[in-house]
Design a protein around this motif. Structure first.
Motif, short mmCIF file in Angstrom:
data_model
loop_
_atom_site.label_atom_id
_atom_site.label_comp_id
_atom_site.label_asym_id
_atom_site.label_seq_id
_atom_site.Cartn_x
_atom_site.Cartn_y
_atom_site.Cartn_z
N THR A 185 0.70 -1.24 -0.06
CA THR A 185 0.00 0.05 0.14
C THR A 185 0.90 1.38 0.07
O THR A 185 0.17 2.48 -0.07
N THR B 204 0.03 3.64 -2.56
CA THR B 204 -1.38 4.44 -2.52
C THR B 204 -1.12 5.68 -1.84
O THR B 204 -2.15 6.43 -1.89
N ALA C 31 -6.03 2.67 -6.46
CA ALA C 31 -4.80 1.77 -5.97
C ALA C 31 -5.08 0.74 -4.92
O ALA C 31 -4.40 -0.35 -4.70
N ASP D 22 -4.71 7.13 -2.88
CA ASP D 22 -4.99 7.08 -4.02
C ASP D 22 -6.01 6.03 -4.11
O ASP D 22 -5.56 4.81 -4.13
#
Length: 417
Positions: free
Chosen positions: A326, A329, A340, A337
């Motif tokens: 992650t 992201t 994502a 994000d």
């Protein structure tokens, strides 16, 4: 999202080892994190915990290993003995060479001490912690997950991480299975070493293997405490009775299970809290832990029997993989994000499901080998243990620095917030 009440980038459900580690990893990435725990306050029962190098490497990565070492113990050896004869059948040196091989030490720690360190780190990083919140279900709508509490309160997040244990309320979203009883129960006790008669092996983790039973002892808190765990096949648990109300019946079962063991084992039963027992459960492995924007971690995803001492270790691996997949992201100052998250959760599931399934199944087999009856099976087990020595081939698959797929090297992790 994080500007609204009860809203954050990441919601963690459960304040045990898995949930706290996941919160640390996600907050380190820069996400806003809320962690809710159904208990009225944070805490763990007073028992020992073994942390193998695959866990201590991650504590080192999160900047927490030094704190753990300050209140933990680095044992010199893992020692296995036959509980009927007292004969030593295996000795694994976990000192300097072991640490150099695996890049981190083997540490034993008082569970409440480790839990406190993780809670304090969550506070330091700015994780929002809430007690007395029981989440009953999670629903995904678009790029938002909504968690529904028993009080009617709701929590919104970009992703929900279910760390609510072996009896997870969130697991039914991905599986209709139930916990599997092993027929074995555990009795535990932690006492000041100064109060223990004939205390010995105070620099080692010692395991006595007997028919349908075993006993583990090791020091805690820099040698101030002795942790003792007795695990045995319980006739009452086999009959479906999870807890027995009478202390006398509990004590009778305990004494009967170890009646043929050497005096060192029988005397150690005095160190246990015989009025409380922990029935031992796991679950069959499942391949999918993700439902929309909800993913399971720790015992909610892969509860395992205790024989490999990997429950917390595998939970830390979950948190580290989630942190890595992650990381992309999160953009400093710009939030998460949303697009994502789906790919990140799929990558996490793919990286972890097979490894944890192997650990779950191996723990079951390992327990069976510990508890064989006298005769050919016992002789074969003892011979196999004697022949393994310090050969790292037997532990590389579990502790090795390349053993856990999906975890980036510690020095590649995102800087701590």
């Amino acid at each position: 999202m994080s500007t609204s009440p009860n809203a954050s980038d990441v919601l963690v459900v459960g304040g045990g080892m898995a949930g706290l580690a996941a919160a640390i990893g996600q907050r380190t990435n820069g996400a806003s994190v809320t962690l809710v725990e159904r208990a009225p306050e944070f805490g763990e029962v007073g028992a020992g915990l073994q942390l193998a190098p695959n866990a201590t490497r991650l504590l080192q990565r999160w900047g927490l290993l030094e704190k753990v070492m300050e209140i933990g113990v680095k044992p010199r050896h893992l020692v296995f003995r036959d509980a009927l004869s007292g004969e030593e059948i295996a000795r694994q040196d976990v000192g300097a060479q072991f640490q150099a091989t695996y890049g981190a030490p083997y540490v034993v720690v008082h569970r409440p001490d480790l839990h406190r360190i993780l809670v304090e780190e969550c506070h330091r990083l700015g994780v929002e912690l809430a007690n007395g919140v029981e989440i009953e279900k999670v629903e995904t709508a678009g790029d938002t997950a909504t968690a529904f509490a028993s009080t009617g309160e709701t929590y919104r997040a970009g992703v929900v991480l279910g760390a609510d244990g072996i009896r997870s309320a969130l697991r039914p979203a991905v599986s209709g299975d139930q916990p599997v009883g092993s027929a074995y129960v555990a009795y535990r006790g932690t006492r000041p070493i100064a109060e223990v008669e004939n205390a010995q092996d105070l620099e080692d983790v010692v395991v006595y293997l007997g028919p349908n039973c075993h006993l583990v002892q090791y020091p805690l808190r820099k040698g101030e405490l002795l942790n003792t765990v007795a695990v045995f096949k319980s006739p009452s648990f086999e009959r479906g009775i999870e807890q027995v109300s009478g202390v006398a019946e509990l004590e009778a079962e305990l004494q009967e299970a170890y009646k043929d063991c050497v005096p060192e084992v029988r005397n150690s039963l005095k160190n246990l809290t015989a009025s409380i027992r922990w029935p031992m459960y796991d679950r069959d492995p499942i391949r999918n832990w993700v439902d929309g924007r909800m993913a399971l971690i720790g015992d909610a995803a892969h509860p395992m029997l205790q024989y490999l001492a990997q429950g917390a270790c595998q939970a830390f691996e979950d948190a580290a993989v989630l942190q890595d997949v992650t990381a992309a992201t999160v953009f400093a100052g710009e939030g998460v994000d949303a697009g994502a998250w789906d790919a990140a959760l799929a990558a996490y599931n793919e990286a972890r499901a097979e490894r944890t399934a192997t650990v779950q199944r191996t723990a079951r087999v390992w327990g069976e080998s510990w508890h064989v009856e006298p005769g050919i099976a016992r002789s074969l087990r003892n011979t196999l243990f004697k022949n393994r020595g310090d050969d790292y081939r037997y532990t590389d698959w579990l502790y090795g620095q390349d053993a856990a797929p999906g975890i980036a090297a510690p020095n590649l992790a995102a800087a701590r917030a």
